[in-house]
Design a protein around this motif. Structure first.
Motif, PDB file in Angstrom:
ATOM      1  N   SER A   1     -28.433  71.272 -27.616  1.00 54.71           N
ATOM      2  CA  SER A   1     -29.768  70.973 -28.049  1.00 54.71           C
ATOM      3  C   SER A   1     -30.301  71.874 -29.196  1.00 54.71           C
ATOM      4  O   SER A   1     -31.265  71.478 -29.937  1.00 54.71           O
ATOM      5  N   ARG A   2     -29.732  73.084 -29.290  1.00 53.19           N
ATOM      6  CA  ARG A   2     -29.917  74.135 -30.499  1.00 53.19           C
ATOM      7  C   ARG A   2     -29.078  74.317 -31.477  1.00 53.19           C
ATOM      8  O   ARG A   2     -28.982  75.023 -32.174  1.00 53.19           O
ATOM      9  N   ASP A   3     -28.110  73.096 -31.718  1.00 56.61           N
ATOM     10  CA  ASP A   3     -27.041  73.079 -32.783  1.00 56.61           C
ATOM     11  C   ASP A   3     -27.794  72.923 -34.005  1.00 56.61           C
ATOM     12  O   ASP A   3     -28.350  71.938 -34.230  1.00 56.61           O
TER      13      ASP A   3
ATOM     14  N   ALA B   1     -28.105  75.395 -25.998  1.00 54.55           N
ATOM     15  CA  ALA B   1     -26.695  75.904 -26.643  1.00 54.55           C
ATOM     16  C   ALA B   1     -27.061  75.645 -28.086  1.00 54.55           C
ATOM     17  O   ALA B   1     -27.469  74.387 -28.366  1.00 54.55           O
ATOM     18  N   ASN B   2     -26.172  76.352 -29.099  1.00 57.28           N
ATOM     19  CA  ASN B   2     -26.115  76.122 -30.277  1.00 57.28           C
ATOM     20  C   ASN B   2     -24.462  75.997 -30.698  1.00 57.28           C
ATOM     21  O   ASN B   2     -23.767  75.848 -29.896  1.00 57.28           O
ATOM     22  N   HIS B   3     -24.537  75.780 -32.085  1.00 56.41           N
ATOM     23  CA  HIS B   3     -23.139  75.490 -32.622  1.00 56.41           C
ATOM     24  C   HIS B   3     -22.196  76.555 -32.157  1.00 56.41           C
ATOM     25  O   HIS B   3     -20.933  75.953 -31.885  1.00 56.41           O
TER      26      HIS B   3
ATOM     27  N   TYR C   1     -17.128  83.634 -31.754  1.00 51.88           N
ATOM     28  CA  TYR C   1     -16.891  84.151 -32.928  1.00 51.88           C
ATOM     29  C   TYR C   1     -18.383  84.871 -33.549  1.00 51.88           C
ATOM     30  O   TYR C   1     -18.341  84.797 -34.639  1.00 51.88           O
ATOM     31  N   GLY C   2     -19.307  84.865 -32.794  1.00 50.90           N
ATOM     32  CA  GLY C   2     -20.485  85.436 -33.133  1.00 50.90           C
ATOM     33  C   GLY C   2     -21.510  84.395 -33.725  1.00 50.90           C
ATOM     34  O   GLY C   2     -21.286  83.160 -33.579  1.00 50.90           O
ATOM     35  N   ALA C   3     -22.544  84.895 -34.269  1.00 53.17           N
ATOM     36  CA  ALA C   3     -23.431  83.902 -35.134  1.00 53.17           C
ATOM     37  C   ALA C   3     -22.728  83.047 -36.392  1.00 53.17           C
ATOM     38  O   ALA C   3     -21.913  83.649 -36.842  1.00 53.17           O
ATOM     39  N   GLN C   4     -23.364  82.086 -36.551  1.00 61.07           N
ATOM     40  CA  GLN C   4     -22.773  81.270 -37.824  1.00 61.07           C
ATOM     41  C   GLN C   4     -23.852  80.977 -38.683  1.00 61.07           C
ATOM     42  O   GLN C   4     -24.743  80.495 -38.130  1.00 61.07           O
TER      43      GLN C   4
ATOM     44  N   THR D   1     -31.165  79.388 -33.310  1.00 63.09           N
ATOM     45  CA  THR D   1     -30.861  80.508 -32.173  1.00 63.09           C
ATOM     46  C   THR D   1     -30.944  79.867 -30.777  1.00 63.09           C
ATOM     47  O   THR D   1     -31.633  79.053 -30.604  1.00 63.09           O
ATOM     48  N   ALA D   2     -29.658  80.116 -30.236  1.00 58.08           N
ATOM     49  CA  ALA D   2     -29.653  79.632 -28.718  1.00 58.08           C
ATOM     50  C   ALA D   2     -30.634  80.240 -27.855  1.00 58.08           C
ATOM     51  O   ALA D   2     -31.145  81.505 -27.934  1.00 58.08           O
ATOM     52  N   THR D   3     -30.963  79.309 -26.590  1.00 57.76           N
ATOM     53  CA  THR D   3     -32.104  79.902 -25.900  1.00 57.76           C
ATOM     54  C   THR D   3     -31.550  80.051 -24.513  1.00 57.76           C
ATOM     55  O   THR D   3     -32.135  80.487 -23.520  1.00 57.76           O
TER      56      THR D   3
END
Length: 246
Positions: free
Chosen positions: A171-173, A200-202, A208-211, A216-218
């Protein structure tokens, strides 16, 4: 004649420079998180080996006869997905994570059989991918028994296919946004299973860390990973026991 030669030399030089820049760019990958990968290597329920063209993860306990050929997202280290599939493999499913040509799925013309050969005992094969890897997986879906999309969606129409499909989104992708996933829903079979992990984000689909460009994931990476793995484990049970659908 001299003018033609100068223009030809200039054009060749520009082409070479573009090629060099592209190769450098393509080989700057988002590296897998070392600690997450080490946890998988140390898990006695999972065997990991580098097959050259892929990373092969097999269960050390009883296997369920199912396998997934998984294609990484653009410029993402294949080892970054080991943590994603750790629990899935421990539960009995073999996972072969490919190493795409130039780290970009669209440059990889190899068929599924290349990677399936690393696990000859598997009876039922699905193809899957994250982000751009999922788009490529959709193109290979006619040769598989199932399709797994993680933070991705199809660009080609497989709506009339009979294969089992699971799409897991976040939902946070910020890249494969919920809106983009929904807009491409009609390209999947009507009975495709759609799961959206809230918070969840991408980047939660790998380690592999932030993209860049992501939201931002919650929820924690651990929580997201557990929900993703649970969805995959349940879906694997729907795959056929053989390759009758091919």
């Amino acid at each position: 004649m001299n003018r033609v030669l100068r223009w030809s030399a200039w054009v060749v030089t520009v082409i070479v420079l573009i090629a060099v820049v592209f190769l450098v760019w393509a080989n700057i990958v988002m590296q897998g998180t070392r600690s997450a990968a080490l946890q998988v290597w140390r898990d006695d329920r999972v065997a990991v080996r580098d097959a050259g063209d892929s990373v092969v993860m097999t269960p050390t306990g009883s296997a369920n006869g199912a396998g997934i050929v998984f294609i990484p997202g653009a410029k993402v280290d294949p080892y970054a997905y080991m943590a994603t599939f750790r629990q899935v493999v421990a539960a009995g499913t073999t996972v072969v994570i490919t190493k795409p040509t130039l780290h970009l799925a669209f440059f990889d013309t190899r068929g599924l059989s290349t990677f399936e050969s690393h696990a000859p005992d598997v009876r039922s094969w699905a193809v899957g991918g994250h982000s751009l890897g999922g788009v490529r997986a959709c193109q290979l879906a006619p040769d598989a028994d199932g399709l797994l999309l993680l933070g991705s969606y199809c660009a080609n129409d497989i709506s009339r296919s009979y294969i089992s499909v699971l799409s897991v989104s976040g939902s946070r992708d910020g890249l494969s946004t919920p809106e983009k996933v929904d807009a491409a829903r009609h390209l999947l079979p009507s009975n495709a299973t759609m799961v959206e992990v809230q918070g969840a984000n991408h980047a939660d689909f790998g380690a592999y860390g932030a993209q860049p460009g992501d939201d931002t994931a919650t929820i924690s990476r651990t929580d997201a990973r557990q929900q993703i793995a649970a969805a995959i484990e349940e879906w694997v049970r729907t795959l056929p026991s053989g390759s009758a659908l091919r």
